[in-house]
Scaffold this active site. Structure first.
Site, mmCIF file in Angstrom:
data_model
loop_
_atom_site.group_PDB
_atom_site.id
_atom_site.type_symbol
_atom_site.label_atom_id
_atom_site.label_comp_id
_atom_site.label_asym_id
_atom_site.label_seq_id
_atom_site.Cartn_x
_atom_site.Cartn_y
_atom_site.Cartn_z
ATOM 1 N N MET A 102 -13.102 16.348 23.818
ATOM 2 C CA MET A 102 -13.562 14.965 23.755
ATOM 3 C C MET A 102 -14.255 14.709 22.419
ATOM 4 O O MET A 102 -14.987 13.730 22.272
ATOM 5 C CB MET A 102 -14.497 14.636 24.921
ATOM 6 C CG MET A 102 -13.795 14.629 26.260
ATOM 7 S SD MET A 102 -14.546 13.541 27.493
ATOM 8 C CE MET A 102 -16.200 14.184 27.602
ATOM 9 N N ALA A 104 -16.794 15.407 19.051
ATOM 10 C CA ALA A 104 -18.147 15.910 18.773
ATOM 11 C C ALA A 104 -18.098 17.425 18.684
ATOM 12 O O ALA A 104 -18.845 18.143 19.344
ATOM 13 C CB ALA A 104 -19.140 15.436 19.826
ATOM 14 N N HIS A 141 -18.114 21.410 17.877
ATOM 15 C CA HIS A 141 -19.066 22.408 17.418
ATOM 16 C C HIS A 141 -18.358 23.759 17.374
ATOM 17 O O HIS A 141 -17.142 23.849 17.605
ATOM 18 C CB HIS A 141 -20.309 22.445 18.319
ATOM 19 C CG HIS A 141 -20.000 22.579 19.779
ATOM 20 N ND1 HIS A 141 -19.466 23.725 20.336
ATOM 21 C CD2 HIS A 141 -20.148 21.701 20.807
ATOM 22 C CE1 HIS A 141 -19.313 23.566 21.628
ATOM 23 N NE2 HIS A 141 -19.707 22.342 21.945
ATOM 24 N N HIS A 173 -15.933 24.737 20.187
ATOM 25 C CA HIS A 173 -14.593 24.159 20.102
ATOM 26 C C HIS A 173 -13.745 24.879 19.061
ATOM 27 O O HIS A 173 -12.561 25.144 19.285
ATOM 28 C CB HIS A 173 -14.671 22.673 19.717
ATOM 29 C CG HIS A 173 -15.350 21.803 20.712
ATOM 30 N ND1 HIS A 173 -16.600 21.278 20.494
ATOM 31 C CD2 HIS A 173 -14.962 21.359 21.926
ATOM 32 C CE1 HIS A 173 -16.950 20.534 21.530
ATOM 33 N NE2 HIS A 173 -15.978 20.567 22.412
ATOM 34 N N GLY A 192 -12.866 26.291 27.349
ATOM 35 C CA GLY A 192 -14.066 27.114 27.289
ATOM 36 C C GLY A 192 -14.564 27.495 28.668
ATOM 37 O O GLY A 192 -14.525 26.687 29.607
ATOM 38 N N LYS A 204 -17.602 27.943 29.443
ATOM 39 C CA LYS A 204 -18.881 27.301 29.785
ATOM 40 C C LYS A 204 -18.688 26.332 30.934
ATOM 41 O O LYS A 204 -19.521 26.235 31.840
ATOM 42 C CB LYS A 204 -19.486 26.584 28.577
ATOM 43 C CG LYS A 204 -20.864 25.985 28.887
ATOM 44 C CD LYS A 204 -21.476 25.324 27.675
ATOM 45 C CE LYS A 204 -20.821 23.983 27.402
ATOM 46 N NZ LYS A 204 -21.178 22.985 28.471
ATOM 47 N N MET A 259 -23.439 26.890 23.439
ATOM 48 C CA MET A 259 -23.142 25.757 22.570
ATOM 49 C C MET A 259 -22.565 24.609 23.382
ATOM 50 O O MET A 259 -21.707 24.802 24.241
ATOM 51 C CB MET A 259 -22.164 26.168 21.481
ATOM 52 C CG MET A 259 -22.791 27.043 20.419
ATOM 53 S SD MET A 259 -21.692 27.250 18.997
ATOM 54 C CE MET A 259 -22.776 28.207 17.938
ATOM 55 N N SER A 260 -23.060 23.409 23.121
ATOM 56 C CA SER A 260 -22.628 22.222 23.843
ATOM 57 C C SER A 260 -22.915 21.000 22.993
ATOM 58 O O SER A 260 -23.922 20.957 22.263
ATOM 59 C CB SER A 260 -23.375 22.110 25.179
ATOM 60 O OG SER A 260 -23.132 20.859 25.795
ATOM 61 N N SER A 261 -22.064 19.996 23.118
ATOM 62 C CA SER A 261 -22.320 18.724 22.437
ATOM 63 C C SER A 261 -23.625 18.111 22.926
ATOM 64 O O SER A 261 -24.292 17.372 22.193
ATOM 65 C CB SER A 261 -21.165 17.755 22.686
ATOM 66 O OG SER A 261 -19.947 18.294 22.215
#
Length: 283
Positions: free
Chosen positions: A30, A32, A34, A37, A147, A149, A188-190
């Site tokens: 989606m 954004a 990091h 991704h 991912g 996560k 790690m996350s937006s």
């Protein structure tokens, strides 16, 4: 890197990639972007001849209380990152290209979508399953990368692909890529961008508390005690609420009351207005 925004051009462009008989990998996002991704992109690039990435902020997976308009949209920046990683094709449609006027179809996956994030966000996984089903049919990849996560999301997508006999007929074509973590262990996350400096520092308590819970479980401690300690540690660190802290089977996502082979720890907690999720292998 070619960027396309309409389905007809997408089909022609993917067809051109296949002319040499090479394989195509899909990495849905989606935006954004990091490092998490980009790790997906690199993993896909190592496994396939061509990588197609998508950037689409999917309105159908946002609930009524979630601000779709506030989700970060950084297409120019993200496009540059993808091009630098060797992505062959960026699929970046507008909502009316994915859901044209009169669209009326929904994909719902029972079982693995229930509880955890599915309990807190009703119909969220219907939106995920619907858009990923469409992406698979639009791109028709040989493999896809997601991912770990978002472990429950990965389980939903694998079940959907298996049940609907999609382009990739077996679950091994859908690859889960391990969580990429910051130096302090935070996944790690937006969403991390929404945290204030103080909240970001406190967020490091989440992976630490999870590791402590896993250690206690593996030392023979009961699930109730381990999960209770985890919740207490997060509240002490400054988290406002713990939406869930559960031990579940990693494949079926059936809840467990004790440690078992394949068990996984799942947590969602809120700090300020930000909801963080994480999971770890336990069994």
């Amino acid at each position: 890197m070619q960027t396309v925004t309409t389905l007809g051009v997408l089909r022609n462009s993917v067809g051109a990639l296949r002319e040499d008989g090479g394989t195509v990998a899909l990495v849905p996002t989606m935006g954004a972007l990091h490092e998490g991704h980009l790790t997906l992109i690199r993993t896909a690039r190592d496994r396939a001849d061509h990588v197609v990435a998508s950037i689409f902020v999917n309105p159908r997976q946002f609930g009524p209380s979630e601000d779709l308009d506030a989700y970060p949209r950084q297409l120019e920046r993200d496009s540059g990152l993808l091009a630098a990683e060797g992505v062959a094709l960026l699929w970046a449609p507008q909502p009316d290209e994915v859901y044209p006027e009169g669209y009326a179809t929904n994909v719902s996956v029972a079982g693995v979508s229930e509880g955890l994030c599915g309990g807190d966000r009703p119909r969220h996984f219907d939106g995920v399953a619907t858009v990923v089903c469409k992406l698979f049919n639009q791109v028709r990849p040989d493999m896809a990368f997601f991912g770990e996560k978002d472990w429950q999301q990965l389980a939903v997508i694998r079940r959907m692909a298996r049940d609907l006999d999609l382009t990739m007929p077996h679950v091994d074509a859908i690859h889960g890529v391990p969580i990429v973590r910051e130096a302090d262990g935070v996944a790690m996350s937006s969403r991390n961008a929404y945290l204030s400096p103080e909240q970001r520092a406190a967020a490091a308590a989440l992976p630490t508390a999870m590791r402590d819970a896993v250690d206690l479980l593996q030392d023979g401690g009961g699930a109730d005690r381990a999960l209770g300690n985890l919740r207490d540690a997060l509240r002490t660190a400054g988290f406002d609420t713990v939406d869930y802290a559960e031990l579940r089977d990693g494949d079926s996502l059936v809840p467990l009351d004790r440690l078992a082979p394949g068990a996984r720890l799942f947590v969602a907690a809120r700090i300020g207005g930000t909801r963080l999720i994480d999971n770890m292998a336990a069994g």
